[in-house]
Design an enzyme around this catalytic site. Sequence first.
Site, PDB file in Angstrom:
ATOM      1  N   HIS A 224      37.971  39.006  48.134  1.00  0.00           N
ATOM      2  CA  HIS A 224      37.781  38.383  46.807  1.00  0.00           C
ATOM      3  C   HIS A 224      39.107  37.697  46.546  1.00  0.00           C
ATOM      4  O   HIS A 224      40.070  37.967  47.499  1.00  0.00           O
ATOM      5  CB  HIS A 224      37.608  39.320  45.692  1.00  0.00           C
ATOM      6  CG  HIS A 224      36.043  39.968  45.705  1.00  0.00           C
ATOM      7  ND1 HIS A 224      35.190  39.352  44.603  1.00  0.00           N
ATOM      8  CD2 HIS A 224      35.573  41.041  46.410  1.00  0.00           C
ATOM      9  CE1 HIS A 224      34.299  40.230  44.953  1.00  0.00           C
ATOM     10  NE2 HIS A 224      34.380  41.033  46.081  1.00  0.00           N
ATOM     11  N   GLU A 306      41.455  41.892  47.098  1.00  0.00           N
ATOM     12  CA  GLU A 306      41.735  40.585  46.271  1.00  0.00           C
ATOM     13  C   GLU A 306      42.937  40.101  47.234  1.00  0.00           C
ATOM     14  O   GLU A 306      43.923  40.722  47.051  1.00  0.00           O
ATOM     15  CB  GLU A 306      42.378  40.941  44.791  1.00  0.00           C
ATOM     16  CG  GLU A 306      41.314  41.866  44.195  1.00  0.00           C
ATOM     17  CD  GLU A 306      40.260  40.800  43.724  1.00  0.00           C
ATOM     18  OE1 GLU A 306      40.300  39.694  43.701  1.00  0.00           O
ATOM     19  OE2 GLU A 306      39.311  41.511  42.858  1.00  0.00           O
TER      20      GLU A 306
HETATM   21 ZN   LIG Z   1      35.744  38.098  43.371  1.00  0.00          ZN
END
Ligand SMILES: [Zn+2]
Length: 491
Positions: A224, A306
């Site tokens: 992400h 992330e």
């Molecule tokens: Zn995401």
Amino acid sequence: MDHAFSFLFLSLYFSSLLHPTVARGGEQRSKPSDYIDKVYSGSVRQLFEENQSETRLDIARGYMTNSDLEKAVKAFGRRCSNISRIYSIGKSVKGVPLWVMEISDRPGEEEAEPAFKFIGNVHGDEPVGRELLLLLANWLCDNYMRDPLATLIIENVHLHILPSMNPDGFSLRRRGNANNIDLNRDFPDQFFPLNDDVGMRQPETRAIMRWLKEIRFTASASLHGGALVANYPWDGTLDKRKDYYACPDDETFRFMASVYSRSHNNMSLSKEFPGGITNGAFWYPIYGGMQDWNYIHGGCFELTLEISDNKWPNANELPTLWEFNKMSMLNLVASLVKTGVHGKIFSSDCGRPLPASIAIKGINYTVEAGSAFADYHRLLAPGEKYEVMATLPGYKSKTTCISLEEKAMTLDFVLDPEVRPKGNLLQSVCDCSCDGKSKHELVEFFGRTYLEIFLVLIVILAFLCFLLKRRVLFNHLKHRQSVGPKRSGVV
Ligand SMILES: [Zn+2]
Ligand SMILES: *[C@@H]1O[C@H](CO)[C@@H](O)[C@H](O)[C@H]1NC(C)=O
Ligand SMILES: *[C@@H]1O[C@H](CO)[C@@H](O)[C@H](O)[C@H]1NC(C)=O
Ligand SMILES: *[C@@H]1O[C@H](CO)[C@@H](O)[C@H](O)[C@H]1NC(C)=O
Ligand SMILES: *[C@@H]1O[C@H](CO)[C@@H](O)[C@H](O)[C@H]1NC(C)=O
């Protein structure tokens, strides 16, 4: 009145932007000033619906389109055909195939090895992952037999890479899929039955769920953008409060997340997240996420990574992002063979593989051995002592204590069948023949009271069994020892 109304609308809009539950994918961190400027500049709705793709066209410059991606996947498959297999796990709402690259020295074959999966672009507007995953696949192919890490991964892991789970969201330049559903909220939830009707789930979600039934993944990660942190379960809390909510394997997950953050250029330097890792619910709880579902229903330890503060950075930053994440991605996959406890489970009567369960005392979670080779792969935080137990109905469980170091450990089990009620000598001998048909014949034989011949047969069978068992174990140990300098044992 009019003013009051638009004020209400704007404040609702802002609170939704700032509210942390918008992301896992960190929407609140993705340059809110950008959005705020736009909101002030005119009618919010019109701007978002009509000028969105136009504004974002520039953003996508230098990124692969969906058809570029498909071409890149297929080109990879042709170029690296003897260490890869290309397949699709289904289609998006708009019918775009969800292509997967499997990388292994024996792609598509079942082996006694752990499998890992990477999933990129879960959120349509977080495209860095899909670019990095193509770079990863090509790097592995280029460095097989040259780089020890590439070789280790290709020879000992089945790595499955899905660069884009949400191609429709990507082409719409937005978070949700073509039905505007956030795919990382679309999985069954352990606390709250969100859209629990499987038929109501998005095709992309269903494809992932089917995939996990077909392949026994040991671990995985989804990529992400919007923050820089390695996030681990649980993602949600029972009372919906933002709080550290540890899953049974908290230690193991902290270890895995740290493998990623420590190998990253600067993730572990984060001021916001100590060590560059975070428990999902401690950051902000989400429900219906993919990560928790993988751990609960797929036997798969999944992280949510992330990997860039900016969700959609300029394409000229991609080479740097690749350099920053390359060792993290490789080390995370390699940790499946370099750490943890691995082995096989056999029956003591003929040495046949048993698809038993492996449990660790004090951790309420079991890992299942594979059905073909009875291999198991139990990730665990190193530097601790563990009590490992193998169980299978019909067999006596076995427990052994180990002291796990940084390196992986091999631990095989040989389980004894449970003692059967007496007078059933016949049955246990016949089990030994590993052949249901001969068992039947023997019963008929016995029925005709050829007792002497039968006894001779028992002796021969028992001897054959003994030989077979020794051979299987011997071959197996030999194979294990050739894999590497692991510590090993048979229990
Ligand atoms: Zn995401
Ligand atoms: C949307 O884009 C068009 C050009 O494609 C432009 O004429 C129009 O002013 C834009 N609308 C807003 C609200 O910025
Ligand atoms: C793949 O092909 C190359 C050259 O054709 C060969 O050297 C290599 O051993 C092959 N690898 C595998 C895993 O078969
Ligand atoms: C990591 O490096 C990137 C690029 O230089 C920078 O934008 C980011 O703020 C850094 N993050 C941390 C936590 O140091
Ligand atoms: C173990 O986990 C299961 C769910 O997987 C739960 O139902 C059970 O209550 C837990 N047992 C203990 C002792 O916590």
